[in-house]
Design a protein around this motif. Sequence first.
Motif, PDB file in Angstrom:
ATOM      1  N   ASP A  89     -35.495 -11.178  -6.647  1.00 18.50           N
ATOM      2  CA  ASP A  89     -34.657 -10.391  -5.746  1.00 18.50           C
ATOM      3  C   ASP A  89     -33.450 -11.192  -5.279  1.00 18.50           C
ATOM      4  N   ALA A  90     -33.598 -12.505  -5.139  1.00 19.09           N
ATOM      5  CA  ALA A  90     -32.445 -13.347  -4.802  1.00 19.09           C
ATOM      6  C   ALA A  90     -31.382 -13.235  -5.889  1.00 19.09           C
ATOM      7  N   SER A  91     -31.819 -13.108  -7.135  1.00 15.42           N
ATOM      8  CA  SER A  91     -30.881 -12.941  -8.246  1.00 15.42           C
ATOM      9  C   SER A  91     -30.099 -11.631  -8.110  1.00 15.42           C
ATOM     10  N   ILE A  92     -30.776 -10.567  -7.666  1.00 13.30           N
ATOM     11  CA  ILE A  92     -30.097  -9.289  -7.456  1.00 13.30           C
ATOM     12  C   ILE A  92     -29.088  -9.413  -6.317  1.00 13.30           C
ATOM     13  N   VAL A  93     -29.471 -10.089  -5.238  1.00 11.67           N
ATOM     14  CA  VAL A  93     -28.549 -10.315  -4.117  1.00 11.67           C
ATOM     15  C   VAL A  93     -27.320 -11.072  -4.591  1.00 11.67           C
ATOM     16  N   ARG A  94     -27.523 -12.110  -5.374  1.00 14.83           N
ATOM     17  CA  ARG A  94     -26.406 -12.917  -5.869  1.00 14.83           C
ATOM     18  C   ARG A  94     -25.495 -12.076  -6.755  1.00 14.83           C
ATOM     19  N   ARG A  95     -26.093 -11.296  -7.639  1.00 10.88           N
ATOM     20  CA  ARG A  95     -25.308 -10.452  -8.538  1.00 10.88           C
ATOM     21  C   ARG A  95     -24.524  -9.405  -7.755  1.00 10.88           C
ATOM     22  N   THR A  96     -25.149  -8.831  -6.737  1.00 17.07           N
ATOM     23  CA  THR A  96     -24.479  -7.822  -5.921  1.00 17.07           C
ATOM     24  C   THR A  96     -23.266  -8.415  -5.214  1.00 17.07           C
ATOM     25  N   ARG A  97     -23.397  -9.633  -4.716  1.00 15.39           N
ATOM     26  CA  ARG A  97     -22.294 -10.276  -4.014  1.00 15.39           C
ATOM     27  C   ARG A  97     -21.147 -10.645  -4.948  1.00 15.39           C
ATOM     28  N   GLU A  98     -21.501 -11.019  -6.177  1.00 15.14           N
ATOM     29  CA  GLU A  98     -20.485 -11.546  -7.098  1.00 15.14           C
ATOM     30  C   GLU A  98     -19.784 -10.490  -7.932  1.00 15.14           C
ATOM     31  N   THR A  99     -20.379  -9.318  -8.040  1.00 20.49           N
ATOM     32  CA  THR A  99     -19.817  -8.272  -8.896  1.00 20.49           C
ATOM     33  C   THR A  99     -18.866  -7.391  -8.091  1.00 20.49           C
ATOM     34  N   ARG A 100     -17.670  -7.173  -8.614  1.00 15.31           N
ATOM     35  CA  ARG A 100     -16.696  -6.309  -7.935  1.00 15.31           C
ATOM     36  C   ARG A 100     -17.248  -4.894  -7.828  1.00 15.31           C
ATOM     37  N   PRO A 101     -17.002  -4.205  -6.710  1.00  9.16           N
ATOM     38  CA  PRO A 101     -17.483  -2.824  -6.564  1.00  9.16           C
ATOM     39  C   PRO A 101     -17.071  -1.924  -7.724  1.00  9.16           C
ATOM     40  N   GLU A 102     -15.854  -2.134  -8.250  1.00  8.83           N
ATOM     41  CA  GLU A 102     -15.385  -1.289  -9.355  1.00  8.83           C
ATOM     42  C   GLU A 102     -16.296  -1.413 -10.577  1.00  8.83           C
ATOM     43  N   ARG A 103     -16.817  -2.637 -10.802  1.00 11.56           N
ATOM     44  CA  ARG A 103     -17.720  -2.851 -11.938  1.00 11.56           C
ATOM     45  C   ARG A 103     -19.021  -2.079 -11.723  1.00 11.56           C
ATOM     46  N   TRP A 104     -19.515  -2.065 -10.492  1.00 17.26           N
ATOM     47  CA  TRP A 104     -20.753  -1.347 -10.209  1.00 17.26           C
ATOM     48  C   TRP A 104     -20.567   0.147 -10.420  1.00 17.26           C
TER      49      TRP A 104
END
Length: 349
Positions: free
Chosen positions: A106-121
């Motif tokens: 889950d820490a990996s998901i948190v890190r990915r969420t923080r690092e990925t631009r909203p537009e990419r999501w």
Amino acid sequence: MTSIQDHPGTYDHGGGVRSLRVPIPDNPLGFTLVYVVDTDRGPVLIDTGWDDPTSWDALTAGLTACGTSVAELHGVVITHHHPDHHGLSGTVREASGAWVAMHAADASIVRRTRETRPERWYTYMADKLAAAGAPEEHLAPLRTPPTRRRTLPGLAPALPDREITPGELLDLPGRRLRAIWTPGHTPGHVCLHLEEEHPGGLPGHGRLFSGDHVLPEITPHIGLYEDPDDATVTDPLGDYLDSLERVGRLAPAEILPAHQHPFTDAPSRVRELLTHHEARLTDLLALLSSPLTAWQLAERMEWNRPWAQIPYGSRNIAVSEAEAHLRRLVKLGRAEAVAGSGPVTYVAV
């Protein structure tokens, strides 16, 4: 279980464990049960609640009713990364200096969420939903320019500074709290087994802080949490069912969940959940007598309200759950993707 100082929603469960009801804004669940566990170095929280001023006020008032404060907190243990559990972790850490612990997945998901631009999501979500057969009118809001979209909640969750290692005792002086990895609801969900005699003398093996893994009356959502850059096909429902059986064998004297209320007889509740999912898989096979996309399957599945009344965001969650069930059926050899179909359809075999 007794109310503390007549403060509503704050309860003493005995043995140095209390709970606070922290509200979730505009959500039928109503609140998250945040637990306060006394240790020799100060109180430790299990989960923190939603990141909202009303929720923060409830958390701080509840701690005061317990005879402590945010400033006195020693640490925060997070059962999983969802914002109604992890949302206030950063604020708590800033106010107290407490450490925040979470499972690596889950820490990996948190890190990915923080690092990925909203537009990419948004692009990723639109592409995933299109592949699942979502109609264009559902995809249109995800394809509009970012300046015209509302910011999704939880796009900057706090990074944990400690890792929860499954099977090991947490570093809580004076307590025996063991992490049990229970993936399914999220990849890094953990339950926390308090390996101490039940203060009320109930038969069984200690108490279990179950997060969202086992709830007394609700079936937890099983969805997909995938890395846009990773093509690995996961089986979260299979993971969840395996995790349930582990909790059933543990046979704690009492379950302290993150929603609703504490309860006993964990093996019985586990059996109910296993039976529910087996029945649901059987029902889905009947629906798959003709090829369906994941979206079409979600439209036909039984939810807590008719599909026409399910809000936009909840439809995305429903499709994710439909896909999780489809993956389980495919892995069991009970369904298969129709070759050449696009969007991909599935049929029972």
